[in-house]
Structure formats: structure tokens, C-alpha cells
Design an enzyme around this catalytic site. Structure first.
Site, PDB file in Angstrom:
ATOM      1  N   HIS A   8       0.851  -1.190   0.000  1.00  0.00           N
ATOM      2  CA  HIS A   8       0.000   0.000   0.000  1.00  0.00           C
ATOM      3  C   HIS A   8       0.887   1.241   0.000  1.00  0.00           C
ATOM      4  O   HIS A   8       2.079   1.172   0.329  1.00  0.00           O
ATOM      5  CB  HIS A   8      -0.922  -0.010   1.224  1.00  0.00           C
ATOM      6  CG  HIS A   8      -2.073  -0.949   1.077  1.00  0.00           C
ATOM      7  ND1 HIS A   8      -2.669  -1.563   2.152  1.00  0.00           N
ATOM      8  CD2 HIS A   8      -2.749  -1.383  -0.011  1.00  0.00           C
ATOM      9  CE1 HIS A   8      -3.665  -2.332   1.728  1.00  0.00           C
ATOM     10  NE2 HIS A   8      -3.719  -2.239   0.423  1.00  0.00           N
ATOM     11  N   LYS A  12       5.188   1.553   0.710  1.00  0.00           N
ATOM     12  CA  LYS A  12       6.069   1.371  -0.447  1.00  0.00           C
ATOM     13  C   LYS A  12       7.540   1.623  -0.108  1.00  0.00           C
ATOM     14  O   LYS A  12       8.412   0.888  -0.555  1.00  0.00           O
ATOM     15  CB  LYS A  12       5.616   2.243  -1.614  1.00  0.00           C
ATOM     16  CG  LYS A  12       4.322   1.740  -2.248  1.00  0.00           C
ATOM     17  CD  LYS A  12       3.983   2.500  -3.489  1.00  0.00           C
ATOM     18  CE  LYS A  12       2.599   2.215  -4.029  1.00  0.00           C
ATOM     19  NZ  LYS A  12       2.085   0.893  -3.945  1.00  0.00           N
ATOM     20  N   GLY A  35       1.710  -2.425 -10.030  1.00  0.00           N
ATOM     21  CA  GLY A  35       2.312  -1.329 -10.777  1.00  0.00           C
ATOM     22  C   GLY A  35       3.392  -0.495 -10.149  1.00  0.00           C
ATOM     23  O   GLY A  35       4.581  -0.656 -10.434  1.00  0.00           O
ATOM     24  N   GLY A  55      -2.751  -1.756  -7.944  1.00  0.00           N
ATOM     25  CA  GLY A  55      -3.730  -2.537  -7.186  1.00  0.00           C
ATOM     26  C   GLY A  55      -5.171  -2.122  -7.399  1.00  0.00           C
ATOM     27  O   GLY A  55      -6.010  -2.935  -7.800  1.00  0.00           O
ATOM     28  N   ASP A  60      -4.271  -6.181  -8.073  1.00  0.00           N
ATOM     29  CA  ASP A  60      -4.541  -7.168  -7.016  1.00  0.00           C
ATOM     30  C   ASP A  60      -5.270  -8.375  -7.600  1.00  0.00           C
ATOM     31  O   ASP A  60      -4.986  -9.517  -7.244  1.00  0.00           O
ATOM     32  CB  ASP A  60      -5.387  -6.561  -5.892  1.00  0.00           C
ATOM     33  CG  ASP A  60      -4.644  -5.515  -5.092  1.00  0.00           C
ATOM     34  OD1 ASP A  60      -3.399  -5.492  -5.126  1.00  0.00           O
ATOM     35  OD2 ASP A  60      -5.322  -4.716  -4.413  1.00  0.00           O
ATOM     36  N   ASP A  80      -1.437  -1.487   4.740  1.00  0.00           N
ATOM     37  CA  ASP A  80      -1.593  -0.413   5.717  1.00  0.00           C
ATOM     38  C   ASP A  80      -2.919  -0.643   6.436  1.00  0.00           C
ATOM     39  O   ASP A  80      -3.978  -0.297   5.903  1.00  0.00           O
ATOM     40  CB  ASP A  80      -1.579   0.943   5.010  1.00  0.00           C
ATOM     41  CG  ASP A  80      -1.647   2.113   5.978  1.00  0.00           C
ATOM     42  OD1 ASP A  80      -1.839   1.879   7.190  1.00  0.00           O
ATOM     43  OD2 ASP A  80      -1.516   3.247   5.506  1.00  0.00           O
ATOM     44  N   HIS A  87     -10.118  -0.602  -2.629  1.00  0.00           N
ATOM     45  CA  HIS A  87     -10.171  -1.955  -3.196  1.00  0.00           C
ATOM     46  C   HIS A  87     -10.046  -3.016  -2.094  1.00  0.00           C
ATOM     47  O   HIS A  87      -9.515  -4.094  -2.327  1.00  0.00           O
ATOM     48  CB  HIS A  87      -9.086  -2.112  -4.260  1.00  0.00           C
ATOM     49  CG  HIS A  87      -7.695  -1.891  -3.750  1.00  0.00           C
ATOM     50  ND1 HIS A  87      -7.254  -0.673  -3.284  1.00  0.00           N
ATOM     51  CD2 HIS A  87      -6.642  -2.724  -3.628  1.00  0.00           C
ATOM     52  CE1 HIS A  87      -6.004  -0.785  -2.896  1.00  0.00           C
ATOM     53  NE2 HIS A  87      -5.608  -2.017  -3.091  1.00  0.00           N
ATOM     54  N   ASP A  90     -10.671  -6.676  -2.783  1.00  0.00           N
ATOM     55  CA  ASP A  90      -9.592  -7.357  -3.504  1.00  0.00           C
ATOM     56  C   ASP A  90      -8.484  -7.782  -2.551  1.00  0.00           C
ATOM     57  O   ASP A  90      -7.900  -8.860  -2.696  1.00  0.00           O
ATOM     58  CB  ASP A  90      -9.004  -6.444  -4.588  1.00  0.00           C
ATOM     59  CG  ASP A  90     -10.029  -6.039  -5.631  1.00  0.00           C
ATOM     60  OD1 ASP A  90     -11.003  -6.787  -5.838  1.00  0.00           O
ATOM     61  OD2 ASP A  90      -9.853  -4.960  -6.234  1.00  0.00           O
ATOM     62  N   ARG A  96      -7.540 -14.476   1.379  1.00  0.00           N
ATOM     63  CA  ARG A  96      -8.322 -15.723   1.363  1.00  0.00           C
ATOM     64  C   ARG A  96      -7.716 -16.738   0.391  1.00  0.00           C
ATOM     65  O   ARG A  96      -7.546 -17.914   0.726  1.00  0.00           O
ATOM     66  CB  ARG A  96      -9.777 -15.433   0.986  1.00  0.00           C
ATOM     67  CG  ARG A  96     -10.676 -16.675   1.039  1.00  0.00           C
ATOM     68  CD  ARG A  96     -12.102 -16.355   0.623  1.00  0.00           C
ATOM     69  NE  ARG A  96     -12.210 -15.908  -0.759  1.00  0.00           N
ATOM     70  CZ  ARG A  96     -12.174 -16.721  -1.813  1.00  0.00           C
ATOM     71  NH1 ARG A  96     -12.022 -18.027  -1.648  1.00  0.00           N
ATOM     72  NH2 ARG A  96     -12.279 -16.245  -3.029  1.00  0.00           N
TER      73      ARG A  96
END
Length: 140
Positions: A8, A12, A35, A55, A60, A80, A87, A90, A96
Site C-alpha cells: 500500500h 512502499k 504497478g 492494485g 490485485d 496499511d 479496493h 480485492d 483468502r
């Protein structure tokens, strides 16, 4: 091994620091990233990184597709937990899927460091055995 690297925005810099510190270990593996994270890692370290979309723009989900195909061996996702993510579904799906396909997942720097150091010691070689036998390990 195939390793996904996701971070996140506020994580980064930490991802870049980690990949710089463990460059010698990571350069022996195939790296995939969303990206901007992938771009920052490649620019800072010179590591070869296959980059997907950002993402929130589907990156993601692209990594999720690799998980669903059992085509990843490890995920390092520095999330974070204190910032709302547009998102978030996602993000939850990635976690999961990692559990469903028994793929090691780190969501913080402490666990990420243990997984990377474990790579160097051969502690994740069970994933290579799984791919050689073309079957997933039994659940315990």
C-alpha cells in the site's frame, strides 16, 4: 520460486528498503508486483520484476488470478491496516486465496523478513515439491 510483492502507498518505502536489503536472495526468484510497487523496486534495486496494473486498477486481481491458478509460491503484501482502501474486497480476496492454496503470506515487515530469510535456508522448498508432483500438499 514465484513471489508476489505488493505494498500500500504508505508501505512502499518500506518495501523498497526490504527488497534492497534482501536483493541477493530475491534475485534468485521470479518476482511479480503491482504497478507502482514493482516500478519502485526495479528502479531502486535493479531486480527484474514482472509488473501488473496498480492494485486499485486490477493489479490485485491479476495477482489473485495467479494465486487461484496455484501459480505463485509466496506473497509479501505490506498492507496499511490504518488506512481505508477503495479496493479492500480485492485485498481480502488475496488473503483468502493465499489460505485456500496454502501459499505463504506476509502482511507486515516482520513476517516478510522471516519468509525471505526462510527462502535462503530452503524452508519453502515444499512449494517446488508440490509443483514437481503437480498436486497440492495434504492439509493438516
Amino acid at each position: 520460486m514465484k513471489i508476489a510483492l505488493i505494498a500500500h502507498d504508505r508501505k512502499k518505502d518500506l518495501m523498497v528498503q526490504m527488497t534492497t536489503a534482501y536483493k541477493e536472495i530475491l534475485e534468485k526468484h521470479e518476482l511479480y508486483a503491482t504497478g507502482t510497487t514493482g516500478q519502485r523496486i526495479a528502479e531502486a534495486t535493479g531486480l527484474k520484476v514482472h509488473r501488473y496494473k496498480s492494485g486499485p486498477l486490477g493489479g490485485d486481481q491479476q495477482i489473485g488470478a495467479m494465486l487461484a491458478a496455484d501459480d505463485l509460491d509466496m506473497v509479501i503484501f505490506l498492507r496499511d491496516p490504518l488506512a481505508a482502501q477503495p479496493h479492500e474486497p480485492d485485498v481480502t480476496a488475496l488473503i483468502r486465496l493465499s489460505d485456500v492454496y496454502e501459499i505463504p503470506l506476509a502482511t507486515n515487515i516482520g513476517t516478510a523478513e522471516i519468509l525471505i530469510r526462510g527462502l535462503a535456508l530452503g524452508l519453502a522448498d515444499f512449494r517446488e515439491i508440490v509443483h514437481e508432483n503437480d498436486q497440492r500438499p495434504l492439509s493438516f
